[in-house]
Design a protein around this motif. Structure first.
Motif, PDB file in Angstrom:
ATOM      1  N   ILE A 487     -14.506   9.399-155.015  1.00 40.51           N
ATOM      2  CA  ILE A 487     -15.566   8.592-154.418  1.00 40.51           C
ATOM      3  C   ILE A 487     -15.105   7.997-153.094  1.00 40.51           C
ATOM      4  O   ILE A 487     -15.839   7.994-152.101  1.00 40.51           O
ATOM      5  CB  ILE A 487     -16.001   7.487-155.400  1.00 40.51           C
ATOM      6  CG1 ILE A 487     -16.768   8.099-156.584  1.00 40.51           C
ATOM      7  CG2 ILE A 487     -16.887   6.449-154.701  1.00 40.51           C
ATOM      8  CD1 ILE A 487     -17.086   7.113-157.683  1.00 40.51           C
ATOM      9  N   ILE A 488     -13.863   7.501-153.054  1.00 32.35           N
ATOM     10  CA  ILE A 488     -13.334   6.938-151.809  1.00 32.35           C
ATOM     11  C   ILE A 488     -13.233   8.007-150.731  1.00 32.35           C
ATOM     12  O   ILE A 488     -13.588   7.780-149.569  1.00 32.35           O
ATOM     13  CB  ILE A 488     -11.959   6.284-152.071  1.00 32.35           C
ATOM     14  CG1 ILE A 488     -12.140   5.030-152.946  1.00 32.35           C
ATOM     15  CG2 ILE A 488     -11.284   5.905-150.753  1.00 32.35           C
ATOM     16  CD1 ILE A 488     -10.834   4.414-153.406  1.00 32.35           C
ATOM     17  N   VAL A 489     -12.772   9.193-151.111  1.00 36.83           N
ATOM     18  CA  VAL A 489     -12.697  10.300-150.151  1.00 36.83           C
ATOM     19  C   VAL A 489     -14.091  10.652-149.640  1.00 36.83           C
ATOM     20  O   VAL A 489     -14.302  10.897-148.446  1.00 36.83           O
ATOM     21  CB  VAL A 489     -12.022  11.533-150.793  1.00 36.83           C
ATOM     22  CG1 VAL A 489     -12.184  12.766-149.910  1.00 36.83           C
ATOM     23  CG2 VAL A 489     -10.553  11.257-151.048  1.00 36.83           C
ATOM     24  N   ASP A 490     -15.066  10.656-150.559  1.00 34.28           N
ATOM     25  CA  ASP A 490     -16.441  10.973-150.177  1.00 34.28           C
ATOM     26  C   ASP A 490     -16.978   9.938-149.191  1.00 34.28           C
ATOM     27  O   ASP A 490     -17.652  10.276-148.218  1.00 34.28           O
ATOM     28  CB  ASP A 490     -17.315  11.031-151.431  1.00 34.28           C
ATOM     29  CG  ASP A 490     -18.762  11.360-151.106  1.00 34.28           C
ATOM     30  OD1 ASP A 490     -19.002  12.359-150.415  1.00 34.28           O
ATOM     31  OD2 ASP A 490     -19.647  10.610-151.534  1.00 34.28           O
ATOM     32  N   TRP A 491     -16.686   8.659-149.441  1.00 27.30           N
ATOM     33  CA  TRP A 491     -17.146   7.600-148.547  1.00 27.30           C
ATOM     34  C   TRP A 491     -16.486   7.699-147.173  1.00 27.30           C
ATOM     35  O   TRP A 491     -17.136   7.573-146.139  1.00 27.30           O
ATOM     36  CB  TRP A 491     -16.848   6.234-149.166  1.00 27.30           C
ATOM     37  CG  TRP A 491     -17.813   5.844-150.239  1.00 27.30           C
ATOM     38  CD1 TRP A 491     -18.883   6.572-150.688  1.00 27.30           C
ATOM     39  CD2 TRP A 491     -17.791   4.648-151.011  1.00 27.30           C
ATOM     40  NE1 TRP A 491     -19.529   5.909-151.691  1.00 27.30           N
ATOM     41  CE2 TRP A 491     -18.888   4.716-151.918  1.00 27.30           C
ATOM     42  CE3 TRP A 491     -16.972   3.533-151.040  1.00 27.30           C
ATOM     43  CZ2 TRP A 491     -19.170   3.708-152.822  1.00 27.30           C
ATOM     44  CZ3 TRP A 491     -17.253   2.523-151.941  1.00 27.30           C
ATOM     45  CH2 TRP A 491     -18.342   2.612-152.827  1.00 27.30           C
ATOM     46  N   THR A 492     -15.170   7.889-147.172  1.00 29.24           N
ATOM     47  CA  THR A 492     -14.448   7.918-145.897  1.00 29.24           C
ATOM     48  C   THR A 492     -14.811   9.136-145.063  1.00 29.24           C
ATOM     49  O   THR A 492     -14.779   9.085-143.830  1.00 29.24           O
ATOM     50  CB  THR A 492     -12.936   7.905-146.139  1.00 29.24           C
ATOM     51  OG1 THR A 492     -12.573   8.987-147.016  1.00 29.24           O
ATOM     52  CG2 THR A 492     -12.501   6.586-146.774  1.00 29.24           C
ATOM     53  N   SER A 493     -15.177  10.240-145.732  1.00 35.84           N
ATOM     54  CA  SER A 493     -15.558  11.447-144.993  1.00 35.84           C
ATOM     55  C   SER A 493     -16.988  11.371-144.484  1.00 35.84           C
ATOM     56  O   SER A 493     -17.420  12.198-143.679  1.00 35.84           O
ATOM     57  CB  SER A 493     -15.391  12.684-145.875  1.00 35.84           C
ATOM     58  OG  SER A 493     -16.286  12.639-146.978  1.00 35.84           O
TER      59      SER A 493
END
Length: 502
Positions: A487-493
């Motif tokens: 989820i964090i990777v999805d948000w940051t991307s």
């Protein structure tokens, strides 16, 4: 539902019906009737009488009603996000994951029932206290509080998303308007102040408990409508009934647009109507959190067990198995027919997607009104145990104060409103809560509480049940780390969709 209304309603009914209390090896502080209702004992103790274990209490609730109560505790707003989860996993992978989460939830309830049977405790927080003392009790209370805050946030987000569409339909507004009464942020604050806050300031829930049953009825109505609309909305999708200005909304969906007599028609590729069996993308990370969010009912299991007529672990396990099975079927059907209606175009809040087909659809309008009414009346019920937990954690030995009672309710509602206003979509709420508190309540806490509470002379640390419980807890930690990371990777991307925020 995801809502913990059953806990509080069971608490009130039992308080009226008995003068005993729970006995544990580590007794909890007792309170008099003059003190805060949030701090009132589950089964208040009368001086001079021997304390009871919850298993000594004579429950009055039938098997069938217990199934209804637990089903009611499981069912909630999570059902609105499951079609989106299926769109990002495919039908077969979704079915596998849904089955796995349902089975794991059943096993975790088994661990809770075994633990509670050993020490005669009927509350999740008290199991934590028995296992790890104050830190265990605080951890359980915090997880339940976060879960309830997530539930309230999801309910208010539904109000923010759906109420403008209901007003648009009633006022027959074909075009998007900038008037304040079509702004979801204003509307959710107004509903919170005018409806939810007065109800949340009540000392006791009273008749509001019936809202929980009404909410379950609304979700059944929602499911029937989703199934019906699947056969009413053609694919490839074509919206001849929408006017020219609807093209702005439809640009959110893929397809080519042509205009005939001022009306917009979407020319979709028929390949878009082929369901996917397996799918993996950046949004797949939200699938398990959404499912976990949808199956959390564990804080309500023990209070329902307490009130069960002729209770036994086997009987309560059957109640749990039937309830989870019924919700499993409802969840799968809602996800399947929602997905087969919109395929890759489905949004993170399924009900909102229908506005792109026909914003003036009477059936969908009725569903919206029913769901809006249910979630509005459910928020005060969910807020009650959160306030009770805060009172118990921070003001345990304080007498009831109206000022504190009001300040806590207003603070909670303010925080939740800010979260709903600034959250990009309901998916973020489902994702974060489902990736943090839900794995704790379903996987981690039942397992570690069981390992600590079960006597070593009955089950040594290396016994198969405890090894299995340890693996179960490890699986919960793994799910939490993986889900949060993705989820964090999805948000940051920046690849996360803004579904449902239009």
């Amino acid at each position: 539902m995801d809502s913990p209304a059953q806990t509080e309603m069971v608490n009130m009914r039992l308080t009226e019906k008995t003068n005993g209390t729970l006995g544990t090896e580590t007794p909890e502080p007792s309170y008099t009737g003059a003190e805060s209702p949030e701090l009132e004992e589950f089964l208040p103790h009368v001086a001079g009488k021997e304390k009871q274990r919850f298993t000594d209490f004579e429950g009055k609730t039938t098997f069938g009603m217990s199934v209804f109560n637990l089903s009611n505790a499981i069912m909630g707003s999570g059902i609105l996000g499951l079609a989106y989860a299926m769109a990002n996993t495919g039908i077969l992978l979704f079915l596998f994951l849904l089955t796995a989460v349902a089975l794991l939830s059943t096993y975790s309830i088994h661990l809770l029932l075994k633990s509670s049977g050993i020490v005669g405790i009927r509350a999740y927080e008290q199991l934590g206290h028995k296992a790890f003392g104050t830190p265990g009790k605080m951890a359980a209370a915090i997880a339940i509080t976060l879960q309830n805050i997530g539930a309230m946030s999801s309910y208010l987000y539904i109000i923010k998303s759906e109420l403008p569409l209901v007003i648009q339909t009633f006022l027959n507004l074909p075009e998007k308007t900038t008037d304040w009464y079509m702004n979801g942020n204003y509307l959710v604050v107004m509903v919170s102040v005018l409806v939810i806050l007065p109800l949340a300031l009540m000392k006791q829930l009273g008749y509001l408990g019936y809202a929980s049953g009404f909410s379950l009825s609304c979700m059944v109505f929602f499911l029937c409508s989703v199934i019906y609309k699947k056969f009413q909305i053609p694919c490839p999708m074509s919206w001849d009934s929408l006017n020219h200005t609807a093209a702005g909304n439809m640009s959110l969906l893929s397809g080519n647009y042509a205009y005939q007599n001022g009306h917009a028609t979407v020319e979709s590729d028929s390949s878009e109507c082929t369901p996917k069996l397996f799918a993996l993308n950046s949004q797949t990370a939200y699938t398990i959190p959404i499912m976990a969010f949808a199956f959390v009912c564990h804080p309500e299991v023990l209070p329902i067990y307490t009130e069960l007529k002729d209770p036994s672990k086997k009987k309560m396990q059957q109640v749990s198995n039937i309830s989870i099975s019924v919700m499993y079927i409802m969840y799968f059907l809602a996800a399947l027919f929602g997905y087969l209606t919109f395929y890759d175009h489905v949004e993170s809040e399924l009900l909102h997607t229908y506005s792109y087909v026909d914003p003036f659809d009477i059936l969908i309008l009725c569903v919206r009104v029913a769901v809006l009414t249910a979630v509005t009346l459910t928020v005060p019920i969910v807020l009650f145990p959160v306030r009770r937990a805060i009172q118990h954690m921070l003001f345990q030995n304080k007498e009831f104060s109206w000022i504190r009672h009001i300040i806590i309710a207003m603070t909670l509602l303010t925080m939740i409103n800010l979260l709903v206003i600034f959250a990009p979509n309901i998916l973020g709420i489902f994702g974060i809560i489902g990736a943090t508190s839900a794995p704790c309540l379903i996987f981690i806490f039942p397992a570690i509480f069981y390992i600590r509470i079960m006597p070593k002379d009955k089950e040594p640390m290396k016994s198969p049940p405890k090894i299995l419980a340890a693996c179960f807890a490890g699986l919960g930690v793994l799910f939490m780390i993986m889900s949060l990371s993705f989820i964090i990777v999805d948000w940051t991307s920046g690849s996360s969709k803004s579904g449902g925020s239009h």
